[in-house]
Every structure is written in C-alpha cells, then in structure tokens.
Design a protein around this motif. Structure first.
Motif, PDB file in Angstrom:
ATOM      1  N   SER A 156      34.434  46.187  38.930  1.00 56.25           N
ATOM      2  CA  SER A 156      35.881  45.936  38.933  1.00 56.25           C
ATOM      3  C   SER A 156      36.204  44.570  39.531  1.00 56.25           C
ATOM      4  O   SER A 156      37.049  43.831  39.006  1.00 56.25           O
ATOM      5  CB  SER A 156      36.611  47.033  39.711  1.00 56.25           C
ATOM      6  N   LEU A 157      35.544  44.219  40.620  1.00 56.44           N
ATOM      7  CA  LEU A 157      35.753  42.914  41.247  1.00 56.44           C
ATOM      8  C   LEU A 157      35.374  41.778  40.299  1.00 56.44           C
ATOM      9  O   LEU A 157      36.033  40.735  40.259  1.00 56.44           O
ATOM     10  CB  LEU A 157      34.948  42.806  42.541  1.00 56.44           C
ATOM     11  N   ARG A 158      34.322  41.998  39.515  1.00 56.21           N
ATOM     12  CA  ARG A 158      33.911  40.969  38.547  1.00 56.21           C
ATOM     13  C   ARG A 158      34.976  40.768  37.475  1.00 56.21           C
ATOM     14  O   ARG A 158      35.160  39.646  36.988  1.00 56.21           O
ATOM     15  CB  ARG A 158      32.585  41.363  37.897  1.00 56.21           C
ATOM     16  N   LEU A 159      35.691  41.817  37.099  1.00 49.18           N
ATOM     17  CA  LEU A 159      36.746  41.685  36.086  1.00 49.18           C
ATOM     18  C   LEU A 159      37.886  40.802  36.605  1.00 49.18           C
ATOM     19  O   LEU A 159      38.445  39.993  35.857  1.00 49.18           O
ATOM     20  CB  LEU A 159      37.281  43.063  35.682  1.00 49.18           C
ATOM     21  N   VAL A 160      38.219  40.959  37.872  1.00 47.37           N
ATOM     22  CA  VAL A 160      39.245  40.094  38.475  1.00 47.37           C
ATOM     23  C   VAL A 160      38.781  38.645  38.442  1.00 47.37           C
ATOM     24  O   VAL A 160      39.530  37.735  38.072  1.00 47.37           O
ATOM     25  CB  VAL A 160      39.545  40.546  39.924  1.00 47.37           C
ATOM     26  N   GLU A 161      37.526  38.420  38.799  1.00 45.87           N
ATOM     27  CA  GLU A 161      36.985  37.055  38.818  1.00 45.87           C
ATOM     28  C   GLU A 161      36.992  36.433  37.427  1.00 45.87           C
ATOM     29  O   GLU A 161      37.296  35.247  37.268  1.00 45.87           O
ATOM     30  CB  GLU A 161      35.559  37.076  39.367  1.00 45.87           C
ATOM     31  N   VAL A 162      36.649  37.221  36.409  1.00 46.54           N
ATOM     32  CA  VAL A 162      36.634  36.703  35.036  1.00 46.54           C
ATOM     33  C   VAL A 162      38.020  36.192  34.652  1.00 46.54           C
ATOM     34  O   VAL A 162      38.159  35.093  34.097  1.00 46.54           O
ATOM     35  CB  VAL A 162      36.164  37.792  34.048  1.00 46.54           C
TER      36      VAL A 162
END
Length: 325
Positions: A243-249
């Motif tokens: 989920s955190l990676r989706l924010v970063e993307v």
C-alpha cells in the motif's frame, strides 16, 4: 493536466461533480484471500479460539473482523497454548517457528502466500549451491524476517537502497545471488538490481521476478490513473508495504496522494479544487472499504465513477490439505 479518460458530464446538483477513476485491479490478491479463508475455515473446523501469529494480513478491518469470529492474534508462539490451533500469517515465518510448533506437538496451519514460499525455496536452493544471497527488502518487515530465517545466519545480506550496494563488502570474485521481497516498488527494485549487476557482473538472478503479480498490477494501475488525477487515495494500512508503494508511485508522477485506512480518515477539505480523484486499494484491503470510501465522498460530491482496468487477475491458490475438504 494530461487526462486520457472521458470528460465528465456536468451534473445538475448542489454537490459539485467529481470524476472518480477507480483502479482495477485493486484490493485483495489471491494470497490474501487464501490466508483469510484459512483462518475462517480453521474456526469452522476447530472452533474458537484459533490463534494467529502476527496479523494474518496488514489490515486492521480484516483483523478485527476475524477477532469478532474468534481469532486471537499474538506476536510469538509462546503466547499460544499447546492444545490450541495456530495459523502462521501470509507474510511467512522463519524456519524456527514451525520447528518450535512441531517440538510442542501443536496443530498449526501455514497461511504463507505461495509466492513468498517460492522465494523461500529459491533461497534454500541458492544456499545449497554455496551462493551468498543479497536480499532486496525493507528491514523489519515480517516477510523479510521470515525469508532471512530460511537460511543459516550470515548467509544472506539485506539491501534496502541503491546506496547500500556501494557499501557491500563483496568483490567480483564472490559467489553472489539476489532475491527480493514480493511487495516492493517495481521501479525502485529495478534500480537496485541494475546497481547490483553493474558492481557484481557474476551475480545470479532469480529465474523469474520475485515481486508478485498483484503488487506489479496494482502499481501499474496507479500509473494509469495518477497522471489524470488531482488527488489519489490509497486504502491500506501504514504497515502495509504494498500500500505504501502505491502512494509513492502516485507521488512520483507528480500527483498528491494519501494513504487512508477507513472512510472516517477522509477530510472534506482535501477535495477543494479536485475535479478528478483516483482511488485504489492495497492487496490487504477488502472491497467493502472501497465502497465505504465512495459512499462517504458521495455525501459531498456527485460522483461519476469510471473504472480503469489495466489487467485481469484470475489467480487462485490451493488451501492446505487439512482444510481443503
């Protein structure tokens, strides 16, 4: 703003119009579905309580729902009575955990995602070939702890960043290999892998990418919706790597992005000046929370919901034999 999607028709309403680009795929993956079903079937077969070592998946709503059905969540095996069934979480556990369960003659069920188990098996094979493993992942994450616990201490080195590669105490003469956590940023991991291959041309790569299909697909969907959105909301837990990676993307594409756990986290002022909203959910977040978020936003805005599909997911994983009937 570059908006490759249909224009939203003006809605005659006291609520301002809002285009909602909703990512697909989103939410639960096959590994999460399987893990939750293992706990539910264990409760049905053995009765409450069923103990679960660590959060079965990183989502408070899911954990609380299972608690209400009789699941008891603990962090270590010594908190579980000898005569109670215990489930190991989807993130995987070190070998020492099932070994201890066997020593105590406990009834245990392994809900480790099969794609994580695949990485575990790769690690074992590499050690058998006398390779030192450079493991790309995030320190302290349960999946990293579980994977590093598959091999003898000292035979695997954690690599978190490109900068870490330059500081590794190895040479081009060392027998090296690499593996990765399954829930990483595809782009970040690619840069680290490129740095490893440049510094260590002899390094052995895995046969196939370790980042799981669900992580890759959800990141790709965000890459589609973010450039056309004024704001992206990602439903997921703060301890959920994917989920955190989706924010970063989304942020790297220049779009404001926020991680939320429930609809109650949303603040109305976030939508000032927002005409197009992107929405997705991490692999541990159920669709129930997506609909809850949309219902809350619709109190303030007239929503034109537009699905944006970048992949079809049909993956299904088998249940443990003990629960398959």
């Amino acid at each position: 703003m570059n908006a490759p999607f249909p224009e939203t028709a003006t809605v005659d309403s006291s609520r301002p119009a809002l285009t909602l680009l909703i990512a697909a795929p989103r939410g639960f993956c096959a590994g999460v579905d399987r893990a939750i079903e293992i706990v539910e079937r264990a409760l049905a077969k053995y009765g409450a309580p069923v103990y679960v070592r660590h959060e079965i998946v990183h989502n408070r709503f899911v954990v609380n729902t299972l608690k209400a059905k009789g699941a008891v969540f603990v962090e270590e095996l010594d908190e579980v009575p000898d005569d109670a069934p215990v489930v190991f979480s989807a993130h995987g556990v070190p070998k020492s955990v099932p070994a201890e369960a066997q020593r105590r003659e406990m009834l245990y069920l392994d809900a480790t995602c099969p794609l994580v188990s695949k990485v575990h098996r790769q690690a074992e094979r590499l050690i058998e070939k006398d390779k030192h493993i450079l493991f790309i992942g995030h320190a302290g994450h349960p999946e990293v702890i579980g994977t590093m616990g598959q091999v003898p201490e000292g035979s695997m080195t954690l690599v978190e960043t490109v900068e870490d590669v330059a500081n590794l105490p190895f040479t081009e003469h060392d027998e090296l290999s690499f593996l990765t956590q399954t829930t990483l940023s595809v782009d970040d991991t690619g840069k680290i892998v490129a740095a490893l291959k440049e510094r260590f041309p002899q390094i052995v790569a895995p046969r196939a990418e370790d980042i799981c299909y669900a992580t890759s697909n959800r990141q790709e969907a965000v890459k589609r919706i973010a450039p056309a959105s004024d704001l992206v909301l990602v439903i997921g837990a703060p301890n959920s790597s994917n989920s955190l990676r989706l924010v970063e993307v989304a942020e790297r594409l220049g779009t404001d992005a926020r991680l939320i756990q429930r609809a109650s986290d949303i603040q109305r002022e976030w939508f000032e000046g927002v005409g197009t909203l992107g929405l997705t959910a991490g692999a541990s977040a159920p669709e129930t929370l997506v609909r809850e978020v949309i219902a809350r936003i619709s109190q303030w805005r007239e929503i034109d919901e537009q699905p944006v599909t970048t992949a079809e997911e049909k993956m299904v994983f088998k249940l443990p034999r003990e629960l398959a009937e």
